[in-house]
Design an enzyme around this catalytic site. Structure first.
Site, PDB file in Angstrom:
ATOM      1  N   ASP A  56     -46.374 -57.205 -43.834  1.00  0.00           N
ATOM      2  CA  ASP A  56     -44.920 -57.193 -43.558  1.00  0.00           C
ATOM      3  C   ASP A  56     -44.223 -58.484 -44.000  1.00  0.00           C
ATOM      4  OD1 ASP A  56     -45.535 -54.803 -42.115  1.00  0.00           O
ATOM      5  OD2 ASP A  56     -45.915 -55.974 -40.304  1.00  0.00           O
ATOM      6  N   GLU A 266     -39.159 -46.807 -41.768  1.00  0.00           N
ATOM      7  CA  GLU A 266     -39.253 -48.163 -41.195  1.00  0.00           C
ATOM      8  C   GLU A 266     -39.079 -49.193 -42.315  1.00  0.00           C
ATOM      9  OE1 GLU A 266     -43.187 -48.575 -39.492  1.00  0.00           O
ATOM     10  OE2 GLU A 266     -44.156 -48.413 -41.435  1.00  0.00           O
TER      11      GLU A 266
END
Ligand code: FUB
Length: 365
Positions: A56, A266
């Site tokens: 991420d 997401e």
């Protein structure tokens, strides 16, 4: 004279020791691609960090240096489920590079879950911002009732250590904060994630603990949207209501739940290119990266297409950054471990096409 030099050396050594004691420790962790023994040839690019697992990556340029704010994946021994319990991360490390191909420095632990007063478990994908001499680290973590909220921690240095505020950001929920600051100095937070990210459990500002573990909308209804909120001037909260990030077709119709290859799932990001706002995200359980363009940071955004095919691993999460007039995408895959929850961050070039789309990236050759 010699005595004086010795004294200076002693004072400098003492200073280094005491500084090391009060800061997070820094070490060069890779000169990129070192430490990889498996076949690397099928991957477009190689892991930036190989001694710990990272995911991420939110990348920014601060003071002329590239800083990466990733999740720090660990193997907590928790079996995989739709809640994402196996992503049981406990701290953040921040990395920096002088250039895209340069060595990668690990600045050590910047924030731990144990130092966040309201946190329960699972430190997921963070982002960072800078304003008026302070760096802000935004992070999602479950509170003590197991509900994801967004927190903020402050530092005078981009590499931390960061000190968390006593409470979560009021009105925040779900995961994956991405904070974009426009040319006029106003910042916006984009956020949200379905399944383990709990977005499907929120209706009209209320959390339903017994709500669905996966997508709860009907297939023919408009898909669940990412959220956007303007940040307050002090960067510690939202200024005004949380709004839907509307993604529409060229005909102006909202994307539907059944449109798994195009709808939001997401991993929001925002960047501005030639005056247009590019909202980019991972798609509904298919994990393409897609882009949508708007004329305002609040949207609506017109869907443009896929710009990255799925990576190896179940999740796809990225950030986009301009460095010396070239654009790059930071992303992750599971090249080193081949396990969903043990990922490694990467970077590769990104090209904007003249028609508003982004050139398709194939992460696996
Ligand atoms: O790292 C945990 C979660 O996996 C992130 O919040 C999602 O974006 C996905 O990458």
């Amino acid at each position: 004279m010699k005595k004086q030099v010795n004294k200076i050396l002693f004072i400098s050594a003492a200073l280094v020791v005491s500084l090391a004691g009060c800061q997070n420790s820094t070490k060069v962790v890779s000169t990129q691609n070192s430490g990889l023994t498996k076949d690397t040839s099928k991957f477009l690019s190689q892991p930036l960090v190989t001694d710990i697992y990272t995911a991420d990556p939110s990348a920014h340029v601060f003071n002329g240096k590239i800083y990466i704010y990733p999740s720090h994946d660990i193997d907590a021994g928790i079996p995989e489920n739709d809640n994402g319990d196996h992503f049981d991360m406990r701290d953040y490390h921040i990395f920096s590079m002088d250039s895209i191909k340069g060595k990668v420095t690990d600045h050590g632990v910047a924030l731990s879950v144990k130092d966040i007063p309201w946190a329960g478990r699972q430190l997921w994908a963070p982002d960072a911002a800078f304003k008026n001499g302070t760096y802000y680290l935004y992070f999602p973590v479950k509170d003590k009732k197991d509900v994801f909220r967004m927190g903020v921690a402050l530092s005078k240095s981009p590499s931390g250590p960061f000190k968390a505020e006593a409470k979560p950001i009021e009105g925040s929920f779900s995961i994956d904060p991405a904070v974009f600051t426009d040319d006029d100095g106003v910042s916006y937070m984009y956020f949200g994630g379905i399944w383990g990210g709990q977005l499907q459990r929120w209706k009209d500002g209320q959390y339903d603990a017994n709500g669905s573990k996966t997508d709860s909308q009907k297939e023919d209804e408009p898909a669940l949207s990412a959220k956007v909120a303007k940040m307050s001037a002090d960067m510690l909260g939202f200024d005004g209501a949380v709004k839907d990030v509307q993604i529409v077709t060229k005909e102006g119709k909202l994307l539907l739940t059944k449109d798994h290859d195009r709808r939001f799932f997401e991993g929001s990001w925002m960047h501005k290119y030639k005056g247009q706002y590019y909202f980019t995200y991972s798609t509904g359980d298919t994990h393409y990266l897609a882009s949508a363009i708007g004329h305002s940071p609040m949207g609506p955004f017109v869907y443009q297409g896929t710009f990255m095919n799925p990576v190896q691993g179940w999740t796809s999460h990225h950030s986009i950054l301009e460095v010396n007039k070239k654009w790059y995408i930071f992303y992750h895959d599971t090249q080193i471990s081949n396990k969903t929850h043990l990922r490694n961050i990467k970077v590769t070039e990104l090209v904007h096409n003249d028609d508003g789309t982004i050139k398709l990236i194939e992460p696996i050759k």
